[in-house]
Motif scaffolding. Structure first.
Motif, PDB file in Angstrom:
ATOM      1  N   TYR A   1       0.846  -1.185   0.000  1.00  0.00           N
ATOM      2  CA  TYR A   1       0.000   0.000   0.000  1.00  0.00           C
ATOM      3  C   TYR A   1       0.882   1.235   0.000  1.00  0.00           C
ATOM      4  CZ  TYR A   1      -4.483  -2.306   0.877  1.00  0.00           C
ATOM      5  OH  TYR A   1      -5.624  -3.059   0.754  1.00  0.00           O
TER       6      TYR A   1
ATOM      7  N   SER B   1      -0.640  13.298   3.577  1.00  0.00           N
ATOM      8  CA  SER B   1      -1.986  13.862   3.766  1.00  0.00           C
ATOM      9  C   SER B   1      -3.013  13.297   2.777  1.00  0.00           C
ATOM     10  CB  SER B   1      -1.951  15.391   3.652  1.00  0.00           C
ATOM     11  OG  SER B   1      -1.076  15.926   4.619  1.00  0.00           O
ATOM     12  N   ARG B   2      -2.778  12.132   2.261  1.00  0.00           N
ATOM     13  CA  ARG B   2      -3.739  11.509   1.362  1.00  0.00           C
ATOM     14  C   ARG B   2      -4.066  10.103   1.841  1.00  0.00           C
ATOM     15  NH1 ARG B   2      -4.280  13.463  -3.678  1.00  0.00           N
ATOM     16  NH2 ARG B   2      -6.206  12.255  -3.530  1.00  0.00           N
ATOM     17  N   GLN B   3      -5.125   9.545   1.281  1.00  0.00           N
ATOM     18  CA  GLN B   3      -5.513   8.227   1.753  1.00  0.00           C
ATOM     19  C   GLN B   3      -4.623   7.142   1.195  1.00  0.00           C
ATOM     20  OE1 GLN B   3      -7.332  10.141  -0.433  1.00  0.00           O
ATOM     21  NE2 GLN B   3      -9.081   8.971  -1.167  1.00  0.00           N
ATOM     22  N   MET B   4      -4.607   6.054   1.915  1.00  0.00           N
ATOM     23  CA  MET B   4      -3.827   4.888   1.533  1.00  0.00           C
ATOM     24  C   MET B   4      -4.477   4.208   0.328  1.00  0.00           C
ATOM     25  SD  MET B   4      -2.459   1.929   4.089  1.00  0.00           S
ATOM     26  CE  MET B   4      -2.313   3.151   5.335  1.00  0.00           C
TER      27      MET B   4
ATOM     28  N   LEU C   1      -4.042   0.908  -2.662  1.00  0.00           N
ATOM     29  CA  LEU C   1      -3.401  -0.348  -2.992  1.00  0.00           C
ATOM     30  C   LEU C   1      -2.494  -0.162  -4.208  1.00  0.00           C
ATOM     31  CD1 LEU C   1      -3.190  -3.439  -2.539  1.00  0.00           C
ATOM     32  CD2 LEU C   1      -5.111  -3.678  -4.128  1.00  0.00           C
TER      33      LEU C   1
ATOM     34  N   PHE D   1       3.591   0.651   2.744  1.00  0.00           N
ATOM     35  CA  PHE D   1       3.334  -0.369   3.747  1.00  0.00           C
ATOM     36  C   PHE D   1       3.168  -1.724   3.076  1.00  0.00           C
ATOM     37  CE2 PHE D   1       2.856   2.171   7.487  1.00  0.00           C
ATOM     38  CZ  PHE D   1       2.408   3.406   7.034  1.00  0.00           C
TER      39      PHE D   1
ATOM     40  N   GLN E   1       0.872   5.389   0.910  1.00  0.00           N
ATOM     41  CA  GLN E   1       0.185   6.451   1.643  1.00  0.00           C
ATOM     42  C   GLN E   1       0.910   7.767   1.381  1.00  0.00           C
ATOM     43  OE1 GLN E   1       0.220   6.254   6.005  1.00  0.00           O
ATOM     44  NE2 GLN E   1      -1.945   6.836   6.027  1.00  0.00           N
TER      45      GLN E   1
END
Lengths: 113, 115
Positions: free
Chosen positions: B37, B42-45, B47, B91, B39
């Motif tokens: 993943y 300041s943004r969403q995680m 895939l 991640f 990230q």
């Protein structure tokens, strides 16, 4: 493009106060997750819902944390009372089904003073 | 306990170069799924790529590919032709068993792409 919505984006509170976070998953997603991400670490699962039912809350500190998804759609995570160690990013994610791809919201960053 | 370990807290790479992020895991399960993943700040995680453990062929998604070494329990991510937009936390994560189990994440690697 459908997204997972979370609010508030940022929350500053004093210890012993109550705080609540809200999550609206992607429409039609039956599985909803709340993760906690402490600065410098990976997310850790707090609770998993399948529709309105809790599937896994083994890592949720139940003396102060609660989570609900009453109608199987949006969800609320509550902390009462907040402690200094609760400062973290609270991430909500949803998936179409338990084995499906997770879609994450932007998170709610909590600072406890 | 089933764990995911990322041993590189931070890495940097020159724009257009290739970088490899490491991940190892420990499990007694035969059936599991592995993920990377991203990230951004300041943004969403989101895939990046996934690999089913039963598949021998390494997954590839455009500039992203994995080196899945099942016997060594290693799952590294290679980013080719690095771009400034690749700057993010990465991640490694795994889902053990049939799939009705939550993702378990590593601690992450902060990647900086330098112009």
């Amino acid at each position: 493009e459908a997204e997972v919505a979370q609010s508030p984006r940022y929350k500053i509170t004093e210890k012993s106060q109550a705080v609540a976070f809200w999550c609206d998953p992607i429409s039609g997603h039956a599985t909803l997750y709340w993760y906690r991400q402490i600065l410098g670490q990976g997310p850790e699962l707090l609770v998993q819902f399948q529709d309105e039912s809790v599937v896994d809350d083994s890592q949720l500190p139940k003396d102060r944390f609660s989570a609900e998804r009453l109608k199987g759609v949006d969800s609320t995570l509550k902390i009462q009372p907040a402690e200094l160690g609760d400062s973290a990013m609270y991430l909500c994610a949803s998936s179409l089904h338990p084995a499906g791809e997770l879609f994450f919201g932007e998170g709610s960053r909590l600072t406890v003073l | 306990a089933q764990t995911v370990t990322q041993s590189q807290p931070e890495m940097s790479v020159q724009e257009a170069e290739t970088v490899t992020l490491s991940c190892t895991y420990d499990t007694s399960e035969n059936n599991y799924y592995l993920f990377w993943y991203k990230q951004p700040p300041s943004r969403q995680m989101i895939l990046v790529i996934r690999q089913e453990a039963y598949k021998q062929q390494n997954a590839t998604e455009n500039r992203f590919s994995v080196n899945f070494q099942k016997a060594a329990k290693s799952f590294s991510l290679k980013i080719s032709d690095s771009q400034l937009g690749d700057t993010a936390m990465y991640f490694c994560a795994s889902r053990w068993g049939s799939g009705n189990t939550p993702l378990v994440f590593g601690k992450g690697t902060r990647l900086s792409v330098i112009a």
